[in-house]
Design a protein around this motif. Structure first.
Motif, PDB file in Angstrom:
ATOM      1  N   GLN A  68      -9.338   3.844  37.489  1.00  0.00           N
ATOM      2  CA  GLN A  68      -9.018   5.214  37.872  1.00  0.00           C
ATOM      3  C   GLN A  68     -10.048   6.217  37.363  1.00  0.00           C
ATOM      4  OE1 GLN A  68      -5.131   5.685  36.148  1.00  0.00           O
ATOM      5  NE2 GLN A  68      -4.086   4.964  37.985  1.00  0.00           N
ATOM      6  N   LEU A  69     -10.518   6.038  36.146  1.00  0.00           N
ATOM      7  CA  LEU A  69     -11.287   7.099  35.502  1.00  0.00           C
ATOM      8  C   LEU A  69     -12.798   6.905  35.506  1.00  0.00           C
ATOM      9  CD1 LEU A  69      -8.880   8.046  32.595  1.00  0.00           C
ATOM     10  CD2 LEU A  69      -9.113   9.058  34.861  1.00  0.00           C
ATOM     11  N   VAL A  70     -13.270   5.726  35.838  1.00  0.00           N
ATOM     12  CA  VAL A  70     -14.725   5.556  35.998  1.00  0.00           C
ATOM     13  C   VAL A  70     -15.208   6.309  37.245  1.00  0.00           C
ATOM     14  CG1 VAL A  70     -16.568   3.893  36.468  1.00  0.00           C
ATOM     15  CG2 VAL A  70     -14.931   3.466  34.613  1.00  0.00           C
ATOM     16  N   PHE A  74     -14.727  10.195  34.103  1.00  0.00           N
ATOM     17  CA  PHE A  74     -14.161  10.397  32.772  1.00  0.00           C
ATOM     18  C   PHE A  74     -14.753   9.373  31.811  1.00  0.00           C
ATOM     19  CE2 PHE A  74     -10.372  13.147  32.372  1.00  0.00           C
ATOM     20  CZ  PHE A  74     -10.345  13.669  33.638  1.00  0.00           C
ATOM     21  N   PHE A  75     -14.841   8.149  32.291  1.00  0.00           N
ATOM     22  CA  PHE A  75     -15.376   7.049  31.496  1.00  0.00           C
ATOM     23  C   PHE A  75     -16.694   6.587  32.089  1.00  0.00           C
ATOM     24  CE2 PHE A  75     -10.815   5.270  30.646  1.00  0.00           C
ATOM     25  CZ  PHE A  75     -10.571   6.263  29.716  1.00  0.00           C
ATOM     26  N   ILE A  76     -17.557   6.099  31.217  1.00  0.00           N
ATOM     27  CA  ILE A  76     -18.738   5.352  31.627  1.00  0.00           C
ATOM     28  C   ILE A  76     -18.391   3.886  31.407  1.00  0.00           C
ATOM     29  CG2 ILE A  76     -21.150   4.828  31.128  1.00  0.00           C
ATOM     30  CD1 ILE A  76     -21.364   7.698  29.994  1.00  0.00           C
ATOM     31  N   ARG A  77     -18.640   3.066  32.393  1.00  0.00           N
ATOM     32  CA  ARG A  77     -18.385   1.634  32.289  1.00  0.00           C
ATOM     33  C   ARG A  77     -19.727   0.909  32.318  1.00  0.00           C
ATOM     34  NH1 ARG A  77     -14.323  -2.485  35.257  1.00  0.00           N
ATOM     35  NH2 ARG A  77     -15.552  -4.350  34.880  1.00  0.00           N
ATOM     36  N   GLU A  78     -19.887  -0.001  31.348  1.00  0.00           N
ATOM     37  CA  GLU A  78     -21.084  -0.842  31.278  1.00  0.00           C
ATOM     38  C   GLU A  78     -20.631  -2.286  31.177  1.00  0.00           C
ATOM     39  OE1 GLU A  78     -24.120   0.987  28.419  1.00  0.00           O
ATOM     40  OE2 GLU A  78     -22.212   1.920  27.855  1.00  0.00           O
ATOM     41  N   ASP A  79     -21.069  -3.108  32.096  1.00  0.00           N
ATOM     42  CA  ASP A  79     -20.689  -4.506  32.085  1.00  0.00           C
ATOM     43  C   ASP A  79     -21.392  -5.243  30.954  1.00  0.00           C
ATOM     44  OD1 ASP A  79     -18.987  -4.264  34.267  1.00  0.00           O
ATOM     45  OD2 ASP A  79     -20.601  -4.645  35.698  1.00  0.00           O
ATOM     46  N   ALA A  80     -20.650  -6.146  30.323  1.00  0.00           N
ATOM     47  CA  ALA A  80     -21.200  -7.005  29.275  1.00  0.00           C
ATOM     48  C   ALA A  80     -21.579  -8.352  29.893  1.00  0.00           C
ATOM     49  CB  ALA A  80     -20.175  -7.199  28.163  1.00  0.00           C
ATOM     50  N   LEU A  89     -15.820   7.387  26.707  1.00  0.00           N
ATOM     51  CA  LEU A  89     -15.295   8.635  27.233  1.00  0.00           C
ATOM     52  C   LEU A  89     -16.416   9.661  27.255  1.00  0.00           C
ATOM     53  CD1 LEU A  89     -12.593  10.242  27.958  1.00  0.00           C
ATOM     54  CD2 LEU A  89     -12.699  11.019  25.603  1.00  0.00           C
ATOM     55  N   GLN A  90     -16.620  10.303  28.371  1.00  0.00           N
ATOM     56  CA  GLN A  90     -17.682  11.302  28.482  1.00  0.00           C
ATOM     57  C   GLN A  90     -17.214  12.625  27.870  1.00  0.00           C
ATOM     58  OE1 GLN A  90     -20.687  11.223  31.212  1.00  0.00           O
ATOM     59  NE2 GLN A  90     -19.460  10.304  32.822  1.00  0.00           N
ATOM     60  N   ASP A  91     -17.984  13.168  26.952  1.00  0.00           N
ATOM     61  CA  ASP A  91     -17.624  14.414  26.280  1.00  0.00           C
ATOM     62  C   ASP A  91     -17.535  15.596  27.227  1.00  0.00           C
ATOM     63  OD1 ASP A  91     -17.473  13.145  23.830  1.00  0.00           O
ATOM     64  OD2 ASP A  91     -19.514  13.675  23.247  1.00  0.00           O
ATOM     65  N   ALA A  92     -18.357  15.640  28.246  1.00  0.00           N
ATOM     66  CA  ALA A  92     -18.402  16.780  29.159  1.00  0.00           C
ATOM     67  C   ALA A  92     -17.308  16.729  30.225  1.00  0.00           C
ATOM     68  CB  ALA A  92     -19.768  16.855  29.828  1.00  0.00           C
ATOM     69  N   THR A  93     -16.496  15.698  30.212  1.00  0.00           N
ATOM     70  CA  THR A  93     -15.508  15.505  31.264  1.00  0.00           C
ATOM     71  C   THR A  93     -14.454  16.604  31.291  1.00  0.00           C
ATOM     72  OG1 THR A  93     -15.784  13.132  31.298  1.00  0.00           O
ATOM     73  CG2 THR A  93     -13.686  13.967  32.086  1.00  0.00           C
ATOM     74  N   TRP A  94     -13.850  16.893  30.172  1.00  0.00           N
ATOM     75  CA  TRP A  94     -12.701  17.808  30.169  1.00  0.00           C
ATOM     76  C   TRP A  94     -13.055  19.186  30.707  1.00  0.00           C
ATOM     77  CZ3 TRP A  94      -8.726  14.948  30.119  1.00  0.00           C
ATOM     78  CH2 TRP A  94      -8.720  13.756  29.384  1.00  0.00           C
TER      79      TRP A  94
END
Length: 161
Positions: A68-70, A74-80, A89-94
């Motif tokens: 939902q949030l990527v 809101f979130f950054i997702r990085e695959d491992a 969580l992105q600080d600038a999101t809110w």
């Protein structure tokens, strides 16, 4: 934040309260806890499997929040490499989300005003129009006030930086 499987009690309380807050808005509490955890986690970048283990929630709940949030940034997702993934969580999101909400209210007001005008022209009775009139009145006020409120926030934020 500890590196063990559980989080300290004070942090658990914050995460639980944030989960309850989101639950009141209709979101599952465990998904709200993911937001709360990422808001206070150290380091900010956390593996999905670790989030699940530390919060004692299902991996499915973490995956749903990610799904939902990527896209909403809101979130950054990085695959491992091992098939897991990291969330941050992105600080600038809110501020961006709040700004988008505030600045969309004039458009919503316009929709209410046009709908009200159209229904009045059709002679719809007052009782049926009451809800729409109340919404139009509310959003007329918000549309007029929110840009100034947002401007004050931006000025205050710039002054504090």
């Amino acid at each position: 934040m500890t590196t063990g499987s559980a989080i300290p009690q004070a942090e658990r309380e914050i995460v639980t309260r944030i989960g309850r807050y989101y639950e009141k808005d209709g979101m599952a509490a465990d998904r709200g806890e993911v937001i709360g955890y990422l808001l206070i986690s150290d380091p900010p970048r956390q593996r999905a499997s670790d989030i699940s283990a530390r919060l004692g929630i299902s991996r499915d709940a973490v995956d749903k929040m990610s799904d939902q949030l990527v896209p909403a940034e809101f979130f950054i997702r990085e695959d491992a490499e091992d098939g897991d993934y990291y969330l941050t969580l992105q600080d600038a999101t809110w501020p961006r989300v709040i700004q988008h909400t505030f600045l969309s209210w004039p458009n919503f007001h316009q929709t209410m005003a046009e709908g009200l005008k159209a229904l009045e022209a059709e002679g719809v009775d007052s009782a049926r129009l009451a809800r729409l009139r109340n919404m139009e009145k509310l959003f007329r006020y918000l549309a007029a006030e929110m840009p100034a409120l947002w401007h004050r926030y931006e000025k205050t934020s710039a002054d504090l930086a």
